[in-house]
Structures are given as C-alpha cells and as structure tokens.
Design an enzyme around this catalytic site. Structure first.
Site, mmCIF file in Angstrom:
data_model
loop_
_atom_site.group_PDB
_atom_site.id
_atom_site.type_symbol
_atom_site.label_atom_id
_atom_site.label_comp_id
_atom_site.label_asym_id
_atom_site.label_seq_id
_atom_site.Cartn_x
_atom_site.Cartn_y
_atom_site.Cartn_z
ATOM 1 N N HIS A 164 -1.621 -18.302 8.972
ATOM 2 C CA HIS A 164 -3.077 -18.259 9.161
ATOM 3 C C HIS A 164 -3.480 -18.470 10.618
ATOM 4 O O HIS A 164 -4.583 -18.073 11.018
ATOM 5 C CB HIS A 164 -3.750 -19.300 8.270
ATOM 6 C CG HIS A 164 -5.186 -19.010 7.948
ATOM 7 N ND1 HIS A 164 -6.037 -18.327 8.808
ATOM 8 C CD2 HIS A 164 -5.941 -19.305 6.850
ATOM 9 C CE1 HIS A 164 -7.234 -18.221 8.251
ATOM 10 N NE2 HIS A 164 -7.199 -18.800 7.068
ATOM 11 N N ASN A 385 -5.710 1.651 1.157
ATOM 12 C CA ASN A 385 -5.083 2.768 0.448
ATOM 13 C C ASN A 385 -3.854 3.234 1.215
ATOM 14 O O ASN A 385 -3.966 3.843 2.276
ATOM 15 C CB ASN A 385 -6.100 3.906 0.295
ATOM 16 C CG ASN A 385 -5.508 5.146 -0.332
ATOM 17 O OD1 ASN A 385 -4.368 5.145 -0.819
ATOM 18 N ND2 ASN A 385 -6.268 6.235 -0.322
#
EC number: 2.3.1.-
Length: 459
Positions: A164, A385
């Site tokens: 992170h 995608n």
C-alpha cells in the site's frame, strides 16, 4: 448448480516478472503520505472473469496477462523494485528491476460453482492468492504478487496483493488499466504515469495546522473484546445495502439533512452506530470513524496530476462519546460524518504530511473504538478488461482489521453496496442484529410492498 466439495488449486513454479525493456536504475523517495506506518501493509484484490470466446477465442489468460504485466512495468518500473528505509524511517524504492512475483495456477471448479465465495470476505483467498513464505514483508520484498488461476469453465481469477505504500486504489487502477490495455494489444498505456512524490513531501518547516484525531494516542476503556492482535478472535462477514435498506435509512433522517448527504455518508453513519452498540463500548469512551477521502480532482483543491499513482488521500475523523452516538437518532452520526469529510482540503493534507514527519510517521489510532471506511464503489475495478470483458466481481478481497471497503455488487436484480466487516466473534452477531433492526421497514411499509428483503450477511 453442483457445489464443489474440496477445492483443488494446482500452482506452477513462482516466477519473477521483470520489465520488458531496460528501465532506469535509480532510487526514488516515497511521499510523506506514502510511508506512514499505517500504510505499511499489503492489500489483497480479487478480479473474476467469465470465459468469453467471442472476444478472446483460444487465448490463454495466463500468457496474455504475464506478457502485458511485463510491458506495463516498463512504464511503472518502480513497482518492479524494492523498498528500503533511510534515516527517520523515510522509505525509498530502489528501482533495480528485480521484478514482481507471478504464479500460474488452475482449479478444478467453475465460476458458477464458486458462487458467492468470490465475494469479500473471500473464504478461498489463500487458494487464489497463495502467501509464499517471505513474500509479504514491506522492506526488501517484491511490491506486487499476482496469481492467475484458470477455471474449468474457461474463466479465470486474477488475484493480487500490493504494497500500500506504493499506491492507493486510484493509483492501482491506473496500473491495472495499463496492463489491460497492453493485454488488448495497445503499444503504450493511454495514460502515462508520473511519479512526482515530492508533491506530497512535508513543508519546510513542517507545521501542523489542522486537528488530526486519527493520529491521536487513545486509551481504550472498552471491555477488551476487540483485540486486533488476537486474530483467532476476529471474524469477517459482508453486509449488503440495497434499495430497501437505503430507503429505510433515509426515512430516519430529516429532509434538510438527507438532501445533502451521500449514500456513503448514510452507510458510514449506520455502521458507526451499529458497531459501537455491538462492541458495547464504554459510554464515556470516545468513538472515532475515519473516512478515506481522495485528494485528486477539483473538489478538494489539491493540485495533483491525474496520472499520479501514489497515495493521495487522508482520513479525516469524526469523534463522539459512545453514549450520544448510541442514544441519538441516526442523524446525529450522519452529521458527524459529513462534518469530518468537509474538513478535507489541501491544507488538511499538507498538515497530515507535516504531522507524519514531525511525529516519526506514526500509526493511526488502532483501538476497537476506531473504524476506517473506504469507498471503492467508484474506484473502477469493475471496468478493467483484459480482453475477456468486464469482471463478474472486482475489488478488495476482505476487510483489514479496522478497515472496511465499500464495493459495488449486484445482488439478484439490483445494484447495491457490499461492506465487509471485521469484528470479534462475540460482537459480530450483535452487529448483525443491530443492523437488521435499524434497516427494518416499519410494519405499515412492509404491507405496502409486494416484496421485502433484509440485510444479508455473506460469510
């Protein structure tokens, strides 16, 4: 559909994926927001895709994604490096091109058979994102682990774990979008990333100009049931907020208040109240709820490039004694949340960076009376995608101790929000009961509806 009895996942040998071309060998400093103690952990994300032969006939997702990762790392080459720590705990990344971890896997199950088990808190996460020994550290370890698991139906699951300190959700999305574009044949990302972490360095001299309840030292006067160090005591469940739940919550808020509040505000107020009741927090104890607020864009006046993929947020915090939070109507908690979020602006973020430097990059408060919520419903993970269309589900794989992520989810025929929670087992049942009570439609309203659903818990 036929359920599966025992999931068998076969993994091939762990690989290191390096940038497809030579990249700069240099050392880059992280920002003073990036390297705070509270961000020195790994975040798991899961993305699930159906087979789509009309879009990608005979293509192997492992091969496609492996190659796309390597090409994307040319532009995001710091992610292929390793963190090291300098004086005053300052983090920097050694851009040495050592690479990220990648593993190919297969599972004898279909996406349909998995059903809700792909949703947070994903009970099969350790199968779809194996924690290789020694891989989950912060200093000197790979910054990213990716596992692509092919399913018998032709679909696949991409699970990853990212350090992170290197990026937040919008930053990770930039990287994932670059990979997806490469996977679909692009020669370069449509958005070229920038590092520029110096934009969020502390000021000279550093000066704390705002109140930051999130970093205050807190004495916990609760009964001790919330012991985050005792993970065997903690359980996770997810709770779904659909149209019915939101309608019931809105009816509890005065019209002049509800007109200016968001869905996020309302859910956060609800969770804060129910969680406080469930934990049986001392009535005189201060309860804190922090809202992760993104600094990007025009709304908060923070001048950052849209291509910036570092951490660019703060968590302004609402504070109240437990007694008024529990006894007052829901509107009380809602006003606290709205006021806390309204404090976020450029000065607030600069003040956070200065505080972190002056106080040695501290951890945020970590008592059971503290909750952090992060809205990922608009993060864009569902638009990634790789050539197989949009994912069936994409987002954080679970809650992280005090941190809950809000994720978009379609339940049956409606779009709603799924919220994973982490609580002591003794408090989780009480939490669900409080949540059901506060979202229960009055009897007269139920009679007027053909169908009524209740808060759903997903184990």
């Amino acid at each position: 559909m036929m359920p599966f009895s025992v999931l068998q996942v076969k993994r091939l040998q762990l690989e290191l994926i390096t940038p497809a071309k030579p990249t700069l060998q240099e050392t880059k400093f992280l920002s003073d927001i990036d390297d705070q103690e509270g961000l020195r952990f790994q975040v798991p994300v899961i993305m699930c895709y159906k087979d789509n032969p009309s879009l990608n006939k005979n293509c192997n997702p492992v091969k496609v994604i492996r190659e796309a990762l390597s090409r994307a790392l040319v532009y995001y080459y710091p992610l292929a490096g390793r963190l090291k720590e300098g004086p005053n705990r300052k983090l920097m990344v050694d851009c040495n091109g050592e690479g990220i971890l990648f593993v190919e896997a297969s599972a004898d199950v279909t996406l349909e058979q998995l059903g809700d088990k792909i949703l947070p808190p994903c009970p099969l996460l350790e199968e779809f994102l194996f924690n290789f020994p020694g891989s989950d550290g912060i200093i000197g370890c790979p910054l990213l682990l990716v596992q692509v698991t092919c399913l018998t139906c032709g679909g696949f699951i991409l699970a990853l774990r990212v350090n992170h300190t290197m990026c937040d959700a919008p930053g990770l999305l930039l990287f994932l979008t670059a990979i997806a574009e490469m996977a679909r044949g692009a020669h370069a990302p449509s958005i070229l990333p920038v590092w520029e972490r110096e934009l969020l360095f502390s000021r000279d001299p550093p000066r704390i100009t705002c109140v930051h309840h999130e970093y205050e030292d807190v004495i916990d006067h609760s009964d001790g049931s919330y012991a985050s160090s005792n993970q065997s005591n903690m359980v996770q469940r997810s709770f779904y907020f659909g149209a019915k739940e939101m309608r019931v919550l809105r009816k509890q808020i005065p019209p002049h208040v509800i007109s200016t509040c968001s869905t996020f505000d309302l859910i956060t107020a609800c969770l804060s109240k129910c969680r406080t009741l469930a934990l049986k927090i001392n009535p005189k104890q201060a309860v804190r709820v922090s809202c992760v607020v993104n600094a990007r864009g025009k709304h908060h006046n923070v001048r950052l490039p849209l291509r910036y993929y570092g951490n660019a947020f703060a968590f302004p915090t609402a504070v109240s004694k437990a007694e008024p939070l529990c006894k007052n109507p829901l509107g009380y908690a809602l006003e606290l949340v709205k006021k806390a979020k309204a404090t976020m602006n450029e000065e607030y973020l600069r003040s956070v960076a200065d505080l972190l430097v002056l106080r040695g990059r501290p951890q945020y408060s970590s008592t059971g009376s503290y909750l952090i919520v992060s809205d990922n419903t608009r993060a864009g993970f569902g638009d990634v995608n790789f050539g197989w269309g949009q994912p069936v589900f994409a987002g954080p794989a679970k809650a992280l101790d005090l941190i809950s992520f809000y994720v978009q989810h379609k339940n049956n025929t409606e779009d709603g929000i799924l919220v994973p929670m982490c609580l002591p087992s003794s408090a989780m049942e009480r939490f669900q009961q409080e949540l059901e009570r506060i979202t229960q439609e009055p009897k007269e309203d139920i009679c007027n509806n053909l169908r009524s659903t209740r808060i759903m818990s997903m184990m």
